[in-house]
Write an enzyme that holds these catalytic residues in place. Sequence first.
Site, mmCIF file in Angstrom:
data_model
loop_
_atom_site.group_PDB
_atom_site.id
_atom_site.type_symbol
_atom_site.label_atom_id
_atom_site.label_comp_id
_atom_site.label_asym_id
_atom_site.label_seq_id
_atom_site.Cartn_x
_atom_site.Cartn_y
_atom_site.Cartn_z
ATOM 1 C CD GLU A 297 -2.524 -1.034 2.868
ATOM 2 O OE1 GLU A 297 -3.794 0.034 2.643
ATOM 3 O OE2 GLU A 297 -2.090 -1.550 3.414
ATOM 4 C CE LYS A 492 -4.907 -5.438 10.529
ATOM 5 N NZ LYS A 492 -4.375 -5.775 9.485
ATOM 6 C CE LYS A 543 -2.717 0.284 6.439
ATOM 7 N NZ LYS A 543 -3.725 -0.790 6.119
#
Length: 602
Positions: A297, A492, A543
Site C-alpha cells: 500500500e 484491529k 487506517k
Amino acid sequence: MGDEDGGRRGGITRDLQKLKQQAMAYYQENDVPRKLEDLLNSTFYLQPADVYGHLANYFSKLAKPPSICKIVGKAILDGLGLPTLQVEISCTIQNFPKYICSVAIPTHFEVVENALPEALDAEEAERAQAVSTAVQWINQSITEELWGLVPSNQAEVDHRLRIFFEHKVQEDKERKELEKSQEEPVPAPPPVMPPPPPPPPSKKKGQKAGRRDTLLEKPVLPAEPPEPVLHGSMAIGAVSLAVAKASATLASDPLYLTLASLKHDQEQPSTFSMPLLMGSVLSCGKSSPGKLHLMKEVICIPSPGLTTKQSIELLLEIQKQVNREMETLPPPKQETKKGHNGGKRAQPPITGKVSHLGCLTINFDAIEQPLLLIQGICSNLGLELGVNFHLAINCAGHELMDYSKGKYEVMVGTYKSAAEMVELYVDLINKYPSIIALIDPFRKEDSEQWDSLYAALTSRCYIIAGTASGSVSKLLEYRNISTLKSHGLIIKHTNQTTMSDLVEITHLINGKKHLAVFGSTDSESSDDSLVDLAVGLGARFIKLGGLSRGERMTKYNRLLAIEEELIQRGIWEDATATMAEESLGPLDSIFPTEIIEESAKT
C-alpha cells in the site's frame, strides 16, 4: 386434600401481604405520594395526554433498568461475499423484550489473491467453521451467561465473556489431548548417523584469512507458527462490542462517547480530536501484476491542519488523478515472462483492479515509479508533498520473504538480505523524505533489523508494526508492546478482543508513548463501529484502506458524521492542538513531539 389447598392459599396470601408491606415501605421511604401530588399539581393545566406522558416518564424512572434478555448470532456476508459474524442484542425494558441494536465483526483471515485453489478451499472451510462455531456459542450459551446484566456494566460483561472463553480454550486443549492419546503410536525410525563433514576448502592464493567468514550471512530464522485462533472466538469480540453499542443506544449517546467513558473511568473528556487519516491510494504488492512487490500500500496522510472533511476531499482528488493518469498511459509492450511452471505468459496490462483494500492495483516495475506518480499528481494539483500531505508505505515484510533463498523478494528476481533491506529503506527515505512511516518493513522474526532501522530513522520516519505486532490478546498476555523496536502499533478488533481489552491496550500504548493506529482488516463488513472505537479511545491514526468499496466508504462517512457532531456540540479539537510546540524534527507536523523524545531516550 382440602387442608393442603387451604395451606397453599394461606401461603400465597402471606406472600402477597409481604409484597404489599414492601411496596408501602418503598413508597414511604421515597416519599412517592408527595412527589406524585407535586407532579399532578404541576401538570394541572396540561392536556390529559401530556399528563399521562409526565406520569409515564416519572414511573419509568422507578422501573428496573434495561437488562439483557436475548443475544442472537447470525452468519452474514462481508464486503467480499465471505462469511462473517453478526450479533443482535435485545433487552427487557419495563417487562417487555425489545430489540436494541446489531453489530458485525470482521474475520481475522488475510486475503491472499494469488493463492492456490487448494489453499483457498482450505481457508474457506476454516472461515466457515470459525463463523458457524461463533454462532453456536452465542445462541446456545452466551445469552445464558449474560442474561439479566445491565448493558452499561461493560466490565462485568467482559469478565464473564473472558471466563467463558477460557473454559472453551481448556475444553479444546483437553479434546486435542484425548485425540492424541487415542492415536496409535508410530514407532520411531532408527537414528541416522550424519555424514562426516566435508574437508575444508583449500585457501586460494592471495586470499586473506577470515574474509570468507565476513561474507557469510546469518541464517534466516524460520517463520514462527501463526498464533492459534480458536474457532468461535469471534463471538467474544462481537458480543462485547454489541453490548457497548446497546449501552450507548439505551442512553441515546453515540458509541464513541460510551467508549470514551470506559477509557476515562466513566468520565467523558471535555474535547475530542479526530484521528488522522491513512488513506491507501495505490497497491503494488506481491499480488499486483507488476514486478514490484515492496509496496503493498502506498498511503497518503493529509496534514493534521486539515479537518477530516478536507482530508477526505484531498484523498478523493488524489485518487481521481491516479485513475486519470493510468488511463493516459500507453499499454506496455507484450513481453514473455517465465512462470513458476516453466511456461510463458504475456505481461498483464498497466492497471489492474480495485483491490480488496479499496485502492487501485497497478503494474509497476521499479520502486521509484509509484512515488514519482504521486509527486507528479501533487505538482499538477498545486500541492506540496511533505507539507499538504505525507506518505506512508505498507511494506508487508512477511509476504516478501522467499524462504528457499532466505531473502526478501522486493521485485521479481531481485532479492535482498535482511541487512540489505535496512540499507534499501534508509536510501529510500533519504531520497523521498516525505515518507514519514513504514509499516511492517520486516518479518517479526528479524528483530535485529527492526532495531537497526529504528536507530537509523528514529527522528525522520516512524516504524509501525502491523501484522508483525501480534494480536491484542497476546500483547496483553505478556504486557509487552516493545518486543519489536517500533514507534506504534496497528490495533484491529478481531476474535476474542473485548472492549475492556481495547481500553487496556490503548492505556498500555499511551503509557509507552507509542502511537495507536486503529486499522481495518483485509476483509471488512459494512459495520462502522471501528471509527467510534478510534475516536472514543483516542487513536492517533485510523487506517481504513482506499476510498472505494462500500464496506470502506461507510467508515469514511462515519468519520464525517462524528466530526460534524463534535463541532456542533462544541467539543471538537484540532489535532494540532494536542501536539507539542517544541520542534525536534520534520515529523512534528504529524506526530507528537513527546513520542520523538521518548524514542530518543529508548
